[in-house]
Structures are given as structure tokens and as C-alpha cells.
Design a protein around this motif. Structure first.
Motif: not given
Length: 262
Positions: A7-33
Motif C-alpha cells: 500500500k505504501g509503495i502504491s501511494n508513492i507510485y501514485i504520488g510520483i505520477i501526480f508530481i510528474f503531471l502537475y509539477l510543470p503546471i505548478f511552476v508556470v502558475v508560481a512564476y506568473s507571480f
């Protein structure tokens, strides 16, 4: 113990996927300020880029064009896609599978090929490139998405209800407006929202079939990138992300509400 470990491995795996998908979007939003003009390092918080954006007349015109094109193409694609889905659901005829395959071809065909094909078609027909050609082009690639969503909604429809209503004296028009249409309305709205987002965010088709007076917001961003990446571009991308995510969340909520009613 093993269950907790996996279960812990699955949560880490899901977390990595979400970071991979949404981190670039977060960077764009953050640097707009970000106060830094180049956007290469964080120097402080500011909303000046949004103020500058709303004062740019070219951006406002591009946003207006994108909105008009998205709304118009959504209406056209929703009407045609819904009629096609209902017609192919209710009637069986020779070559039905071929028609369904042709309707879905614009989903799998490379967008750049479709853009070139549309450009050649409009040129041969003598159409002037502009808002009209963009609406027709966007409706063309949006129709299959509306068709698929509405068709999936009709897949769970019990045809016995329609037969019962006709036995009680209702004509086909009354059956459609009173029974079929309310049941497929969530699917129509969901398909329309998807069509709107696809049209509002499109770049490649816009690049080929837009005219000098019909610059859209994605094309405006693309042209601004030629002068380098700046917080103003990040701010514009952030606004587009907000609009896109808002519409998709609304479409998803419509599908959930419709599913509960069924």
C-alpha cells in the motif's frame, strides 16, 4: 505487514505520477507571480504581470476571438454530434459501422495533417481565412467527441420506456423531447464542455486556418514565445488553465449528477 508495504509503495507510485503531471503546471502558475522579468529565479511576489496582461489590447482581442470561436464551434458540434449519436443509436442500416468509424477518424488522425487538409480545402473552395473557417474547423474535430459522449449515454438507455410512451399515445417528437432528450442532456453538456475546451486550447489547427484578423489566444502565446519566456506568458497560461480546469470540473460534475439520476 506485506499489505501495508505494498500500500505504501502504491501511494508513492501514485504520488510520483501526480508530481510528474502537475509539477510543470505548478511552476508556470508560481512564476506568473514572480517579479523577475526573465523568470529564471524567484525575486519576489507580484501581480503586475496580470495587470499588464489586462491592459494589452492584443491579448484582449485574442481572448475575444478564442471565446467566440469556441462558443460557436461548440454549438455546431453539439447539435451535429447529438443528432448523429441519436440517429446511429436508433436506426440500423448497411454501412453503419463504416459511418461510425469515419466519425471517429478525426480523433486518431494527426492534427497537423488535419490542419493542412483543412487549409487546402478552404483554399480550393475560395474561403477567406478567418473566424468562419476556424469555427468550421473546430466543429469538425469536436463533433466526434460529442458523438462518443452522447452515444455512451444512450448505451444505458432502456428502449422499452420509449415503446411504452408510444403505446400510450405519444408521438416520436414528444418521446424525444420528454424522455430521450432529458436523459441524454448530461451527456450533451459534457460533450459540449469538452468541445469548448478543445477549441479554446487549440494551436495547430488555428495556425493553419486563422487569418490576420482572427488571432486566437493560443496563437498569441505562441507568438509571444518568440521573444523569450516571460512572467506575462506564464500569467496568460495560468488564466487559460483556470478556464480549462473550471470547464472540465463542471463537465465531470454534470456526468456524476447524471449518473446518479440514472
Amino acid at each position: 505487514m506485506k499489505t501495508k508495504f505494498f500500500k505504501g509503495i502504491s501511494n508513492i507510485y501514485i504520488g510520483i505520477i501526480f508530481i510528474f503531471l502537475y509539477l510543470p503546471i505548478f511552476v508556470v502558475v508560481a512564476y506568473s507571480f514572480n517579479q523577475a522579468v526573465t523568470g529564471t529565479g524567484w525575486t519576489g511576489f507580484t501581480i503586475d504581470w496580470y495587470k499588464k496582461l489586462f491592459e494589452d489590447l492584443n491579448v484582449i482581442v485574442a481572448f475575444k476571438n478564442s471565446l467566440v470561436i469556441a462558443v460557436a464551434s461548440t454549438v455546431v458540434s453539439s447539435i451535429i454530434g447529438t443528432i448523429g449519436a441519436v440517429g446511429l443509436y436508433k436506426y440500423n442500416f448497411k454501412g453503419k459501422s463504416v459511418v461510425e468509424g469515419l466519425l471517429n477518424i478525426t480523433i486518431v488522425i494527426p492534427e497537423i495533417i488535419m490542419g493542412i487538409a483543412l487549409l487546402m480545402y478552404f483554399s480550393q473552395m475560395g474561403f477567406s481565412l478567418g473566424i468562419g473557417t476556424l469555427v468550421l474547423s473546430h466543429a469538425t474535430f469536436s463533433i466526434p467527441f460529442v458523438f462518443i459522449v452522447v452515444k455512451s449515454r444512450l448505451a444505458g438507455f432502456d428502449s422499452n420506456i420509449e415503446d411504452a410512451a408510444m403505446d400510450l399515445g405519444a408521438n416520436r417528437f414528444k418521446v424525444f423531447t420528454s424522455i430521450i432528450f432529458p436523459l441524454i442532456l448530461p451527456g450533451i453538456l459534457s460533450g459540449a464542455m469538452i468541445a469548448f475546451v478543445l477549441s479554446f486550447d487549440d494551436v495547430i489547427i488555428n495556425f493553419f486556418v486563422s487569418g490576420p484578423e482572427s488571432t486566437t489566444l493560443p496563437i498569441k502565446i505562441f507568438s509571444m514565445l518568440k521573444f523569450g519566456l516571460s512572467p506575462e506568458i506564464n500569467a496568460l497560461c495560468t488564466l487559460m488553465l483556470l478556464i480549462t480546469f473550471g470547464i472540465l470540473i463542471f463537465a465531470q460534475s454534470i456526468k456524476i449528477i447524471g449518473a446518479k439520476k440514472v
